[in-house]
Write an enzyme that holds these catalytic residues in place. Structure first.
Site, PDB file in Angstrom:
ATOM      1  N   ARG A  28       0.804  -1.249  -0.001  1.00 42.04           N
ATOM      2  CA  ARG A  28      -0.067  -0.105   0.006  1.00 42.04           C
ATOM      3  C   ARG A  28       0.824   1.215  -0.129  1.00 42.04           C
ATOM      4  O   ARG A  28       0.484   2.183  -0.915  1.00 42.04           O
ATOM      5  CB  ARG A  28      -0.924  -0.011   1.314  1.00 42.04           C
ATOM      6  N   GLY A  44       4.047   1.809  -1.181  1.00 44.59           N
ATOM      7  CA  GLY A  44       4.586   1.806  -2.610  1.00 44.59           C
ATOM      8  C   GLY A  44       3.661   2.242  -3.604  1.00 44.59           C
ATOM      9  O   GLY A  44       4.047   3.303  -4.158  1.00 44.59           O
ATOM     10  N   GLY A  45       2.491   1.613  -3.328  1.00 46.44           N
ATOM     11  CA  GLY A  45       1.400   2.104  -4.421  1.00 46.44           C
ATOM     12  C   GLY A  45       1.150   3.462  -4.376  1.00 46.44           C
ATOM     13  O   GLY A  45       0.934   4.126  -5.422  1.00 46.44           O
ATOM     14  N   GLU A  55      -2.007  -2.361  -7.660  1.00 49.22           N
ATOM     15  CA  GLU A  55      -2.645  -3.500  -6.827  1.00 49.22           C
ATOM     16  C   GLU A  55      -1.933  -3.621  -5.668  1.00 49.22           C
ATOM     17  O   GLU A  55      -0.747  -3.828  -5.507  1.00 49.22           O
ATOM     18  CB  GLU A  55      -2.601  -4.676  -7.751  1.00 49.22           C
ATOM     19  N   CYS A 108      -1.493 -12.179  -2.983  1.00 49.42           N
ATOM     20  CA  CYS A 108      -2.358 -11.108  -2.657  1.00 49.42           C
ATOM     21  C   CYS A 108      -3.720 -11.388  -2.131  1.00 49.42           C
ATOM     22  O   CYS A 108      -4.330 -10.387  -1.584  1.00 49.42           O
ATOM     23  CB  CYS A 108      -2.682 -10.221  -4.263  1.00 49.42           C
TER      24      CYS A 108
END
Lengths: 547, 547
Positions: free
Chosen positions: A256, A258-259, A278, A315
């Site tokens: 999360r 990084g995204g 994602e 995931c």
């Protein structure tokens, strides 16, 4: 100078050399050296991968931009052949890929063998999709010269690719969600050149996959720059890539944090670009009362199997179980706790992931009202991790959003709800998810029917009487979902719909016949599906519609 | 208390009362009073519209969230009837709408009469689209129990609506791009409740349109809260709307500043949401050499007509002309300059727009190398504006990005290029656009073929031998384009594709037959188009595929 020896002594397609790929060539970076590590020992693995310099990032982006007009003008058939060639080379080099990935990730060889097949299969599926002729989204509204109140011009529509795409692969699927994974396959299928940032945890695997793509590009005559792969230490290369004006979209699979960092960088550009990240999902599993009553223990066993599969590093790992208290749940809990307690643990992907896993699990366990039901063994490996089963009461879960924090690994939180009202409240409190699973007997269907719309609003995929780990690659799959599962719930990162992420529509009004793209020409020379005045079909236009 | 008198003395459906709509009811705001003004005189027009309070914004969002599960569960047929009922009521109340819009915008009655037809036609087109059964994006990958390497589960996909949508209408189309315009029509079609922020420049028109929607919702039995309209002064109400956690997407048509502020607010939410902002475009018109040679003067006349249409207040106004120097361009320039010089000018939508128009035109004229070729008359009205034609050399245009600033109104910049190389460089320098127009004779087609891919990368719609003003509402239209034309080039705000902005895919894996949504049931009871193992069709599944 071990690196140079390697470069000379072994064929580059099966033995890592420490090189990136820029344009058509293997290129050694000129920055700081990066190495992957053996998760069993924590020891660095050779060769070293010098990181890309600023100029090398520039050059990869420049070549991608230069390749774009040529690449997007290739026919769908030629791009399909390119994807199939990559698939063939990956299959040919399977053994080398599996060995290297096993060394770098500690994932078992059979799993990695399967993953090569998944990766090549995915490329072939996109080749088939290119030939199916629906992705172009072609539409034709023929002119109505005598239309009322005004004559209507001839308007046609097709989709074109966005431009060069930056791809950040995942640690947990070193093949299927990495260099030659779904993001790369769907972007190349769309006609977008790709610049990958190699995942630092499996640099050798990334190099071998990148070589397969570069070799396939050469073999099928694709333009230089259609694919590059860069190595970077830390976040600097990634930030440069996302900020480069020539990059037009980003595919990311990871954390999360990084995204969100990538999404923020993309939104801050002078010209913002879409980010398909994602990120995090705890994949709730709902155990409905009749199912629990008829097969509680069986479900507990099966759940533990899904939880601990691949060291819990999916995931779609079931990190949350929601169920109504009662004897059925007791049976489930006993079976699941027994299986977790006797689980041997596993080597996780990296020591960093293992450390974070342990800490995140402790943080979750320390929340008010949370108890640990069972904990498995932890292997002595550097990156060893143990399975954990925690529990909390439904009311606490609804009251404490921090109980929804993802613990990446084989830790799950069992939420004991007092009744179906509390179960429903727990579902309503959920953040966005990749998946939501329901175990239901027929007697549960009326309750399931009430829960289903709530789950639709919170998840990208709803599954019954199975386990979320395992993402089929096909036309109907959605691997996506509302935030924070992804940054953009309007698509999927697995399955053929993923190609749409990298396309946008263009309309052609009264464009002379000879200048029209093939997809929207009267005679439909490429045989695509089109909506003619709204009606789908693949016929040529009647001659009287021709201009 | 004129407002209350109005409320009592006239039927609310044809006479503005100063009310908003919250849920099913007309509601008077409790905030500061806002009034529209007559652009001819600058004088405020009654009634006053008290702005929404914080609680009233809250209540509109709460009702929308409450309506969502009920509204999205309605059949496509029922939503189609709702849209058609809105269309019928708008047509029935055409006279009142036209009169009020004429008072508030100074747009001519015939144009506004046409706009009512466009608005109701758009609603009916979405009703037809709902019945066509393609927007659901249904896909079915049937189970393969004996699949290799693993059995394949049954996976089905359809699209569901995102949730309540906030709509910000445009000043320049008080009907077709406003309260009951394309954003509202496509969001309602998708199954999303809508909360509109009424445009302050045409509050009375907005009220009448909102009443038509509310009356249609009541007549067709739609849930309370499916539609609300709020009034606000300044940006506060809008910011609250975009930040409300119950709002799941935003449609906006307006300025670049406004669109970027909304996009930033949406990205800063704890849960970011998509923003479809249609912002600024200067709609380049390319005059290719042979066309200029054969019909330069004729093109000059026609160009001036498109430029000054509706006081130049179209999103697709031709604010930029790119052409190669020569006798043909001289003829074009003389004709265009004559037409602009003798143009009588027009009353613009608001005094604010007229002031901004004058200033922005002066700023552009003051840039290095820019000359004014012609300036028309300016009416004495408060919001009067005059047409202006400016010119600059190609090299200057390429060197100065500020020459691409949108001047909203009838000002255009003619770029004289030395040769086709400079023309190509000017095209390459362009920002994203809604439209790009090419005038070409057959001798120009080889050049046009080279320019076409460059234009595709920079515009949402490419048109030949016409003028960009005039956006057909159909299946193939794209009214969108790369940034800064919009914040999201992956869709359109006009035409049936617009519905996709408010949908996202959901996959159903092994969901029991009785619990599946109608679109993906074996027997296809609603007759939608589906991709079965990738192949489009609308047949029922063969019995042996049934579970």
């Amino acid at each position: 100078m071990k690196r140079k020896e390697t470069l000379v002594s072994a064929p580059p397609q099966t033995c890592p050399t420490g090189a990136m790929v820029i344009g058509a060539e293997p290129v050694i970076g000129t920055g700081e050296e990066v190495r992957s590590a053996d998760p069993r020992t924590g020891a660095a693995i050779g060769p070293a991968y010098p990181a890309a310099s600023v100029e090398q990032v520039e050059r990869a982006c420049a070549l991608a931009a230069q390749a774009f007009p040529v690449f997007r003008a290739t026919t769908a058939e030629r791009r399909a052949e390119f994807l199939e060639c990559i698939a063939d080379l990956l299959d040919e080099r399977r053994e080398a890929l599996v060995e290297r990935a096993h060394l770098e990730t500690a994932l078992p060889r059979p799993r990695l063998t399967g993953e090569v097949g998944r990766t090549s299969g995915q490329l072939r599926l996109f080749a088939a999709e290119l030939r199916a002729g629906t992705w172009q989204g072609a539409r034709i509204d023929p002119a109505r010269p005598g239309g009322a109140p005004l004559p209507r011009p001839d308007i046609r529509q097709r989709r074109i690719p966005l431009g060069p795409v930056a791809v950040f692969g995942a640690s947990n699927f070193p093949l299927a969600f990495s260099t030659a994974g779904g993001d790369t396959a769907s972007a190349l299928a769309a006609g977008c050149p790709v610049v990958v940032k190699a995942h630092p945890a499996h640099l050798g695997t990334a190099e071998l996959a990148a070589r397969a793509i570069a070799d396939a590009a050469a073999e099928t005559g694709m333009p230089e720059g259609v694919f590059s792969q860069l190595v970077g230490s830390g976040t600097e290369i990634g930030a440069r890539l996302v900020s480069d004006p020539r990059i037009r979209a980003v595919g990311f699979t990871g954390s999360r944090g990084g995204g969100l960092a990538i999404a923020a960088a993309a939104a801050a550009r002078p010209v913002p670009i879409p980010v398909y990240a994602e990120m995090s999902s705890i994949n709730p599993v709902l155990l409905l009362p009749a199912a629990l009553g008829s097969r509680g223990a069986e479900l507990g066993d099966a759940f533990a199997g899904s939880l601990t599969l691949g060291a819990g590093q999916f995931c779609t790992n079931p990190g949350l179980v929601l169920a109504v208290d009662g004897p059925g749940l007791d049976a489930f809990t006993r079976a699941a706790a027994d299986a977790v307690a006797t689980n041997a643990g596993a080597t996780m992907l990296t020591t960093g992931i293992a450390d974070h896993y342990a800490t995140a699990g402790d943080t979750l366990t320390a929340r008010d009202g949370v108890d640990e039901l069972a904990r498995g063994s932890r292997p002595g490996d550097a990156a060893g991790g143990c399975a954990r089963l925690l529990t909390v009461a439904g009311a606490r879960f609804v009251a404490d959003p921090k109980l929804q924090a993802e613990v990446f690994g084989a830790t799950s939180l069992l939420v004991r709800c007092a009744d179906t009202t509390e179960l429903t409240a727990a579902v309503c409190a959920l953040e966005g998810q990749l998946t939501a699973t329901v175990h239901a007997d027929e007697a549960d269907y009326p309750l399931a029917a009430k829960l289903l719309p709530l789950l639709e609003e919170r998840a990208g995929r709803i599954l019954f009487d199975g386990w979320p780990t395992g993402v089929e690659v096909g036309h109907a799959m959605v691997h996506g979902g509302p935030f924070p599962a992804t940054t953009d719930p309007r698509s999927t990162s697995v399955g053929t719909l993923a190609i749409e992420r990298f396309l946008r529509p263009v309309a052609y009004q009264d464009v002379p016949a000879g200048l029209l793209p093939a997809e929207v020409r009267d005679d439909n020379p490429v045989g695509v599906w089109r909506r003619l005045d709204g009606e789908p079909g693949r016929d040529a236009l009647a001659a009287d519609s021709a201009d």
